[in-house]
Scaffold this active site. Structure first.
Site, PDB file in Angstrom:
ATOM      1  N   HIS A 114     -34.704  52.151-111.790  1.00 34.25           N
ATOM      2  CA  HIS A 114     -33.900  53.082-112.617  1.00 34.25           C
ATOM      3  C   HIS A 114     -34.866  53.847-113.519  1.00 34.25           C
ATOM      4  O   HIS A 114     -35.352  53.319-114.508  1.00 34.25           O
ATOM      5  CB  HIS A 114     -32.890  52.303-113.471  1.00 34.25           C
ATOM      6  CG  HIS A 114     -31.977  53.195-114.252  1.00 34.25           C
ATOM      7  ND1 HIS A 114     -30.598  53.108-114.170  1.00 34.25           N
ATOM      8  CD2 HIS A 114     -32.218  54.190-115.145  1.00 34.25           C
ATOM      9  CE1 HIS A 114     -30.053  54.004-114.966  1.00 34.25           C
ATOM     10  NE2 HIS A 114     -31.014  54.671-115.583  1.00 34.25           N
ATOM     11  N   HIS A 129     -35.960  57.820-115.292  1.00 31.97           N
ATOM     12  CA  HIS A 129     -35.726  59.245-115.575  1.00 31.97           C
ATOM     13  C   HIS A 129     -37.070  59.950-115.599  1.00 31.97           C
ATOM     14  O   HIS A 129     -37.907  59.669-116.460  1.00 31.97           O
ATOM     15  CB  HIS A 129     -35.030  59.422-116.926  1.00 31.97           C
ATOM     16  CG  HIS A 129     -33.673  58.806-116.964  1.00 31.97           C
ATOM     17  ND1 HIS A 129     -32.530  59.485-116.610  1.00 31.97           N
ATOM     18  CD2 HIS A 129     -33.282  57.546-117.271  1.00 31.97           C
ATOM     19  CE1 HIS A 129     -31.483  58.681-116.712  1.00 31.97           C
ATOM     20  NE2 HIS A 129     -31.906  57.492-117.108  1.00 31.97           N
ATOM     21  N   LEU A 130     -37.253  60.876-114.675  1.00 27.36           N
ATOM     22  CA  LEU A 130     -38.539  61.609-114.620  1.00 27.36           C
ATOM     23  C   LEU A 130     -38.436  63.025-115.161  1.00 27.36           C
ATOM     24  O   LEU A 130     -39.447  63.704-115.293  1.00 27.36           O
ATOM     25  CB  LEU A 130     -39.068  61.650-113.181  1.00 27.36           C
ATOM     26  CG  LEU A 130     -39.720  60.375-112.648  1.00 27.36           C
ATOM     27  CD1 LEU A 130     -40.197  60.582-111.220  1.00 27.36           C
ATOM     28  CD2 LEU A 130     -40.875  59.923-113.531  1.00 27.36           C
ATOM     29  N   ARG A 131     -37.198  63.501-115.410  1.00 25.39           N
ATOM     30  CA  ARG A 131     -37.013  64.876-115.918  1.00 25.39           C
ATOM     31  C   ARG A 131     -37.610  65.898-114.948  1.00 25.39           C
ATOM     32  O   ARG A 131     -37.728  65.651-113.767  1.00 25.39           O
ATOM     33  CB  ARG A 131     -37.609  65.050-117.324  1.00 25.39           C
ATOM     34  CG  ARG A 131     -37.291  63.932-118.317  1.00 25.39           C
ATOM     35  CD  ARG A 131     -35.822  63.747-118.556  1.00 25.39           C
ATOM     36  NE  ARG A 131     -35.565  62.881-119.694  1.00 25.39           N
ATOM     37  CZ  ARG A 131     -34.480  62.156-119.856  1.00 25.39           C
ATOM     38  NH1 ARG A 131     -33.519  62.148-118.949  1.00 25.39           N
ATOM     39  NH2 ARG A 131     -34.303  61.412-120.929  1.00 25.39           N
ATOM     40  N   ASN A 168     -29.794  62.977-113.501  1.00 20.35           N
ATOM     41  CA  ASN A 168     -29.146  63.694-114.620  1.00 20.35           C
ATOM     42  C   ASN A 168     -30.074  64.722-115.254  1.00 20.35           C
ATOM     43  O   ASN A 168     -30.348  64.694-116.453  1.00 20.35           O
ATOM     44  CB  ASN A 168     -28.623  62.707-115.677  1.00 20.35           C
ATOM     45  CG  ASN A 168     -29.725  61.904-116.343  1.00 20.35           C
ATOM     46  OD1 ASN A 168     -30.772  61.663-115.748  1.00 20.35           O
ATOM     47  ND2 ASN A 168     -29.514  61.509-117.582  1.00 20.35           N
ATOM     48  N   LYS A 205     -25.169  58.133-108.026  1.00 17.51           N
ATOM     49  CA  LYS A 205     -25.001  57.654-109.401  1.00 17.51           C
ATOM     50  C   LYS A 205     -23.695  58.134-110.002  1.00 17.51           C
ATOM     51  O   LYS A 205     -23.403  59.330-110.003  1.00 17.51           O
ATOM     52  CB  LYS A 205     -26.171  58.163-110.255  1.00 17.51           C
ATOM     53  CG  LYS A 205     -26.112  57.804-111.724  1.00 17.51           C
ATOM     54  CD  LYS A 205     -26.461  56.352-111.988  1.00 17.51           C
ATOM     55  CE  LYS A 205     -26.210  55.958-113.439  1.00 17.51           C
ATOM     56  NZ  LYS A 205     -27.392  56.069-114.269  1.00 17.51           N
ATOM     57  N   HIS A 249     -23.193  53.877-114.293  1.00 16.84           N
ATOM     58  CA  HIS A 249     -23.375  53.791-115.750  1.00 16.84           C
ATOM     59  C   HIS A 249     -22.085  53.167-116.275  1.00 16.84           C
ATOM     60  O   HIS A 249     -21.051  53.829-116.328  1.00 16.84           O
ATOM     61  CB  HIS A 249     -23.614  55.178-116.366  1.00 16.84           C
ATOM     62  CG  HIS A 249     -23.831  55.104-117.847  1.00 16.84           C
ATOM     63  ND1 HIS A 249     -25.057  55.298-118.440  1.00 16.84           N
ATOM     64  CD2 HIS A 249     -22.977  54.800-118.868  1.00 16.84           C
ATOM     65  CE1 HIS A 249     -24.949  55.145-119.756  1.00 16.84           C
ATOM     66  NE2 HIS A 249     -23.688  54.838-120.037  1.00 16.84           N
ATOM     67  N   HIS A 253     -28.503  49.079-115.996  1.00 18.25           N
ATOM     68  CA  HIS A 253     -28.870  48.716-117.376  1.00 18.25           C
ATOM     69  C   HIS A 253     -27.792  47.911-118.099  1.00 18.25           C
ATOM     70  O   HIS A 253     -27.233  48.362-119.086  1.00 18.25           O
ATOM     71  CB  HIS A 253     -29.273  49.936-118.203  1.00 18.25           C
ATOM     72  CG  HIS A 253     -28.416  51.168-118.043  1.00 18.25           C
ATOM     73  ND1 HIS A 253     -27.056  51.163-118.172  1.00 18.25           N
ATOM     74  CD2 HIS A 253     -28.745  52.455-117.754  1.00 18.25           C
ATOM     75  CE1 HIS A 253     -26.595  52.383-117.987  1.00 18.25           C
ATOM     76  NE2 HIS A 253     -27.594  53.179-117.721  1.00 18.25           N
ATOM     77  N   LEU A 309     -28.567  54.420-124.531  1.00 17.76           N
ATOM     78  CA  LEU A 309     -27.221  54.106-124.058  1.00 17.76           C
ATOM     79  C   LEU A 309     -27.308  53.361-122.730  1.00 17.76           C
ATOM     80  O   LEU A 309     -28.125  53.747-121.893  1.00 17.76           O
ATOM     81  CB  LEU A 309     -26.392  55.384-123.888  1.00 17.76           C
ATOM     82  CG  LEU A 309     -25.935  56.014-125.210  1.00 17.76           C
ATOM     83  CD1 LEU A 309     -25.348  57.391-124.982  1.00 17.76           C
ATOM     84  CD2 LEU A 309     -24.924  55.113-125.933  1.00 17.76           C
ATOM     85  N   ASP A 358     -35.165  52.237-116.989  1.00 17.86           N
ATOM     86  CA  ASP A 358     -34.434  53.276-117.720  1.00 17.86           C
ATOM     87  C   ASP A 358     -35.364  54.001-118.692  1.00 17.86           C
ATOM     88  O   ASP A 358     -34.931  54.477-119.745  1.00 17.86           O
ATOM     89  CB  ASP A 358     -33.219  52.710-118.453  1.00 17.86           C
ATOM     90  CG  ASP A 358     -32.199  53.790-118.789  1.00 17.86           C
ATOM     91  OD1 ASP A 358     -32.299  54.900-118.247  1.00 17.86           O
ATOM     92  OD2 ASP A 358     -31.302  53.518-119.608  1.00 17.86           O
ATOM     93  N   HIS A 392     -37.564  61.690-124.374  1.00 16.55           N
ATOM     94  CA  HIS A 392     -37.051  62.891-125.054  1.00 16.55           C
ATOM     95  C   HIS A 392     -38.140  63.313-126.022  1.00 16.55           C
ATOM     96  O   HIS A 392     -38.780  62.452-126.650  1.00 16.55           O
ATOM     97  CB  HIS A 392     -35.782  62.571-125.849  1.00 16.55           C
ATOM     98  CG  HIS A 392     -34.591  62.224-125.007  1.00 16.55           C
ATOM     99  ND1 HIS A 392     -33.729  63.171-124.502  1.00 16.55           N
ATOM    100  CD2 HIS A 392     -34.133  61.035-124.565  1.00 16.55           C
ATOM    101  CE1 HIS A 392     -32.779  62.582-123.799  1.00 16.55           C
ATOM    102  NE2 HIS A 392     -32.997  61.272-123.810  1.00 16.55           N
ATOM    103  N   ALA A 418     -30.169  59.896-126.773  1.00 11.46           N
ATOM    104  CA  ALA A 418     -30.324  58.494-126.362  1.00 11.46           C
ATOM    105  C   ALA A 418     -31.419  58.397-125.314  1.00 11.46           C
ATOM    106  O   ALA A 418     -31.427  59.168-124.353  1.00 11.46           O
ATOM    107  CB  ALA A 418     -29.005  57.990-125.780  1.00 11.46           C
TER     108      ALA A 418
HETATM  109  O1  DOR Z   1     -30.569  55.909-123.124  1.00  6.51           O
HETATM  110  C1  DOR Z   1     -30.280  56.565-122.135  1.00  6.51           C
HETATM  111  N1  DOR Z   1     -30.981  57.667-121.794  1.00  6.51           N
HETATM  112  N2  DOR Z   1     -29.229  56.207-121.404  1.00  6.51           N
HETATM  113  C2  DOR Z   1     -28.782  56.960-120.387  1.00  6.51           C
HETATM  114  O2  DOR Z   1     -27.797  56.583-119.801  1.00  6.51           O
HETATM  115  C3  DOR Z   1     -29.413  58.262-120.081  1.00  6.51           C
HETATM  116  C4  DOR Z   1     -30.789  58.315-120.539  1.00  6.51           C
HETATM  117  C5  DOR Z   1     -31.355  59.727-120.557  1.00  6.51           C
HETATM  118  O3  DOR Z   1     -31.225  60.431-119.559  1.00  6.51           O
HETATM  119  O4  DOR Z   1     -31.925  60.115-121.582  1.00  6.51           O
HETATM  120 ZN    ZN Z   2     -30.720  55.845-117.264  1.00  5.89          ZN
END
Ligand code: DOR
Ligand code: ZN
Length: 351
Positions: A13, A15-17, A41, A99, A136, A174, A219, A247, A251, A263
């Site tokens: 899990h 997030h690579l943006r 996302n 997802k 989620h 998560h 989150l 996860d 940011h 989050a």
């Molecule tokens: O903390 C989180 N950040 N929870 C998520 O479900 C999404 C993620 C994000 O994409 O920043």
């Molecule tokens: Zn996530």
């Protein structure tokens, strides 16, 4: 000096943006993990197979020379998702999971699912072809307290879905509560959960007691200590239904240090050291490999990585950067508030 050899880990899990942020953070995952399940996302979510193929290309193009890393792509489920497109992406070997974000639950989830009934044709197709659903697991009902949203989601959505489609392979992403652990443990088949690095280490006091600490806000939000202990017990139990999904979710600092912060916690750099420390504290180093390199691959029907890494326990605590600079701004690195001594050594990448 203590050391242990394990298979190279996978992150189920991540997030690579995109763009400059992708370029800045990807090397930290690709240095530490062989493969990762990439969350869809983005600001413009990865909805169709063609979007996943393009995103995969951008990830591969951003890899540093010499890093071997395989991104496993996911699709973002919307109420307009076409089951035929999902199946085609799966048959091409491109799409590894879909997802489900309840609309409004988290970062970039506005295009997510409002009414589960509207996505049943997609879920039925996935059950038929064996394509996993990543969930989620939080309700968005404003009447439900934020600390109860996972437990209520299990009751209102997951249990009925589990009964309705027993053949659907579901990963509860998560998990943050004993309720999540118990739900997964109570299922006899087709159900698993990822556990993040940070939920094994911090509780809600870390975020809220003695001042608000936005870099620990994620989150689902971290819960009370008893839940953290349940997660640690599940992760270190050797139960194959639980595996690592970091996860890691960067940011830029100004978007976290503000009146309404985002989050997400960025752990890609020190995750392996953090998790090794947790397993050592729990007297479970012999089960570390299962959690980081075997159980997830087994659930997703993949062979575990053949390549090995050596983890070496140094006498002195390691020094990780507190922040990293990316073309999209500074990103704060997760501070586990404990000394980290386990360092990864790999033959082919200088660390
Ligand atoms: O903390 C989180 N950040 N929870 C998520 O479900 C999404 C993620 C994000 O994409 O920043
Ligand atoms: Zn996530």
């Amino acid at each position: 000096m203590q050391s242990l050899v394990t298979r190279r880990p996978d992150d189920w899990h991540l997030h690579l943006r995109d763009g400059a942020m992708l370029e800045g953070i990807l090397p930290h995952s690709s240095a530490n993990f062989a493969r990762a399940l990439i969350m869809p996302n983005l600001v413009r979510p990865v909805i169709r197979s063609v979007d996943a193929a393009a995103y995969r290309n951008r990830i591969v193009a951003a890899l540093p020379i010499g890093h071997s890393f395989e991104p496993f792509m996911t699709l973002y489920l919307t109420e307009a998702t076409d089951p035929t497109d999902v199946e085609a992406g799966f048959r091409d070997g491109l799409v590894c999971a879909v997802k489900l974000y309840p609309a409004g639950a988290t970062t970039n989830s506005d295009s997510g699912v409002r009414e589960i009934e509207r996505v049943m044709p997609v879920l039925e197709r996935m059950a038929k072809i064996g394509l996993p659903l990543c969930v989620h697991g939080e309700v968005t009902d404003p009447a439900v307290d934020i600390f109860d949203r996972e437990a209520v989601f299990i009751e209102r959505l997951l249990l009925p879905l589990r009964e309705r489609l027993p053949e659907l392979r579901i990963v509860m992403e998560h998990i943050t509560t004993k309720d999540g652990v118990d739900f997964v443990a109570s299922q006899t088949k087709n159900t698993a959960a990822t556990i993040t690095t940070h939920h094994l280490i911090i509780n809600r006091n870390t975020v809220l007691a003695g001042g608000i600490r936005p870099h620990y806000y994620c989150l689902p939000i971290v819960k009370r200590e008893s839940h953290r202990l349940s997660l640690r017990a599940a992760a270190t139990s050797g139960d194959r239904r639980f595996f690592l999904g970091t996860d890691s979710a960067p940011h830029a600092d100004p978007t976290k240090e503000c009146a309404c912060g985002c989050a997400g916690i960025f752990t890609a750099i020190n995750t392996i050291s953090c998790v090794a420390e947790v397993f050592e504290q729990e007297g479970a180093l012999d089960r570390l490999e299962g959690f980081i390199a075997i159980n997830g691959a087994a659930f997703y029907g993949r062979s575990p990585n053949e390549e090995r890494i050596t983890l070496i326990r140094d006498a002195e605590p390691l020094k990780f950067p507190t922040k990293i600079e990316t073309g999209a701004g500074m990103v704060t690195v997760f501070d586990p508030q404990m000394p980290l001594r386990w360092r990864t050594k790999r033959a082919d990448i200088a660390t």
